[in-house]
Motif scaffolding. Structure first.
Motif, PDB file in Angstrom:
ATOM      1  N   GLY A  25      -0.483  -2.476  -0.033  1.00  0.00           N
ATOM      2  CA  GLY A  25      -0.682  -2.348  -1.473  1.00  0.00           C
ATOM      3  C   GLY A  25      -1.274  -3.573  -2.133  1.00  0.00           C
ATOM      4  O   GLY A  25      -1.527  -3.559  -3.337  1.00  0.00           O
ATOM      5  N   GLN A  26      -1.501  -4.637  -1.378  1.00  0.00           N
ATOM      6  CA  GLN A  26      -2.120  -5.828  -1.963  1.00  0.00           C
ATOM      7  C   GLN A  26      -3.617  -5.579  -2.128  1.00  0.00           C
ATOM      8  O   GLN A  26      -4.269  -5.054  -1.237  1.00  0.00           O
ATOM      9  CB  GLN A  26      -1.894  -7.030  -1.050  1.00  0.00           C
ATOM     10  CG  GLN A  26      -0.419  -7.277  -0.793  1.00  0.00           C
ATOM     11  CD  GLN A  26       0.021  -8.626  -1.319  1.00  0.00           C
ATOM     12  OE1 GLN A  26      -0.427  -9.066  -2.366  1.00  0.00           O
ATOM     13  NE2 GLN A  26       0.899  -9.265  -0.598  1.00  0.00           N
ATOM     14  N   VAL A  47       0.547   5.383  13.518  1.00  0.00           N
ATOM     15  CA  VAL A  47       1.123   6.460  12.708  1.00  0.00           C
ATOM     16  C   VAL A  47       2.170   5.890  11.748  1.00  0.00           C
ATOM     17  O   VAL A  47       2.187   6.211  10.555  1.00  0.00           O
ATOM     18  CB  VAL A  47       1.735   7.556  13.617  1.00  0.00           C
ATOM     19  CG1 VAL A  47       2.598   8.519  12.807  1.00  0.00           C
ATOM     20  CG2 VAL A  47       0.626   8.314  14.339  1.00  0.00           C
ATOM     21  N   ALA A  48       3.027   5.008  12.258  1.00  0.00           N
ATOM     22  CA  ALA A  48       4.056   4.388  11.412  1.00  0.00           C
ATOM     23  C   ALA A  48       3.417   3.519  10.325  1.00  0.00           C
ATOM     24  O   ALA A  48       3.853   3.524   9.161  1.00  0.00           O
ATOM     25  CB  ALA A  48       5.007   3.556  12.273  1.00  0.00           C
ATOM     26  N   ALA A  49       2.384   2.772  10.694  1.00  0.00           N
ATOM     27  CA  ALA A  49       1.696   1.913   9.718  1.00  0.00           C
ATOM     28  C   ALA A  49       1.039   2.748   8.626  1.00  0.00           C
ATOM     29  O   ALA A  49       1.087   2.395   7.439  1.00  0.00           O
ATOM     30  CB  ALA A  49       0.652   1.044  10.426  1.00  0.00           C
ATOM     31  N   PRO A  55       0.128   5.635   1.331  1.00  0.00           N
ATOM     32  CA  PRO A  55       0.594   5.764  -0.069  1.00  0.00           C
ATOM     33  C   PRO A  55       0.269   4.530  -0.912  1.00  0.00           C
ATOM     34  O   PRO A  55       0.127   4.626  -2.126  1.00  0.00           O
ATOM     35  CB  PRO A  55       2.110   5.934   0.061  1.00  0.00           C
ATOM     36  CG  PRO A  55       2.386   6.251   1.483  1.00  0.00           C
ATOM     37  CD  PRO A  55       1.239   5.730   2.289  1.00  0.00           C
ATOM     38  N   ALA A  56       0.149   3.374  -0.246  1.00  0.00           N
ATOM     39  CA  ALA A  56      -0.135   2.120  -0.960  1.00  0.00           C
ATOM     40  C   ALA A  56      -1.626   1.946  -1.233  1.00  0.00           C
ATOM     41  O   ALA A  56      -2.032   1.029  -1.927  1.00  0.00           O
ATOM     42  CB  ALA A  56       0.393   0.940  -0.154  1.00  0.00           C
TER      43      ALA A  56
END
Length: 196
Positions: A25-26, A47-49, A55-56
């Motif tokens: 999100g940065q 996949v986890a990342a 969403p960010a």
């Protein structure tokens, strides 16, 4: 294709979800997942990342592994000299994927862009310990030669990158690994300040 102005200037190369969480999100940041072990582990981590980064609104690329990038639904891939060629990666991932290529000189840079690279990573800009067997550093002048060879294509300097070295680099941005391990949020802030 992403316009070069909006292309993230700071690429965080990592195999740590803690780092991913710390930089998600940065503004002006992309994450490149780089896993040394198996495709299975690279896929699971990507996949986890993506569950954190998507969403960010943070770009997620995969280092080397085109199949993993495709299967996980990442934004693209970064290929080096020993990986699939740029045009092959482009055929697999399609016209909208972000595809980065590693280059050390103007001729390779022009060839990669002609083959369909979205951006280039060039280096090692400085001596680095995170990868064995690297050729000698090309320095800021070597980075500048690549930048000048491919106007309009974002070029990221990689190799021994620290925030205090950013001002001497003529590139669009930088990519780094070791700098983000201990305090990813603070490191990102320092790099973005230096890139301004």
């Amino acid at each position: 294709m992403h316009g070069s102005l909006s292309f993230p200037r700071l690429h965080v190369i990592t195999d740590s979800l803690d780092v991913v969480r710390g930089v998600a999100g940065q503004h002006d940041v992309a994450v490149q997942i780089r896993v040394k072990t198996t495709d299975a582990q690279a896929y699971a981590l990507t996949v986890a990342a993506l569950q954190i980064l998507r969403p960010a609104g943070t770009m997620c690329l995969v280092n080397d592994r085109v199949a993993v990038a495709l299967a996980a639904g990442a934004d693209g891939v970064h290929v080096g000299a020993d990986d699939l060629p740029v045009d092959a990666a482009r055929r697999i991932l399609g016209p909208d994927a972000v595809i980065g290529a590693t280059c050390r000189n103007p001729a390779d840079a022009r060839a990669a862009v002609a083959a369909g690279a979205s951006y280039l990573g060039t280096g090692p800009a400085f001596a680095t310990s995170t990868k064995d067997g690297l050729p000698p550093p090309i320095g800021p002048a070597g980075v500048a030669a690549v930048v000048d060879a491919v106007p309009g294509t974002p070029v990221l300097a990689i190799g021994g990158i620290t925030a205090d070295r950013v001002p001497v680099l003529p590139s669009h941005g930088v990519a780094a690994i070791g700098a983000f391990v201990t305090d990813p949020k603070r490191a990102v802030a320092e790099f973005l300040e230096a890139l301004r």
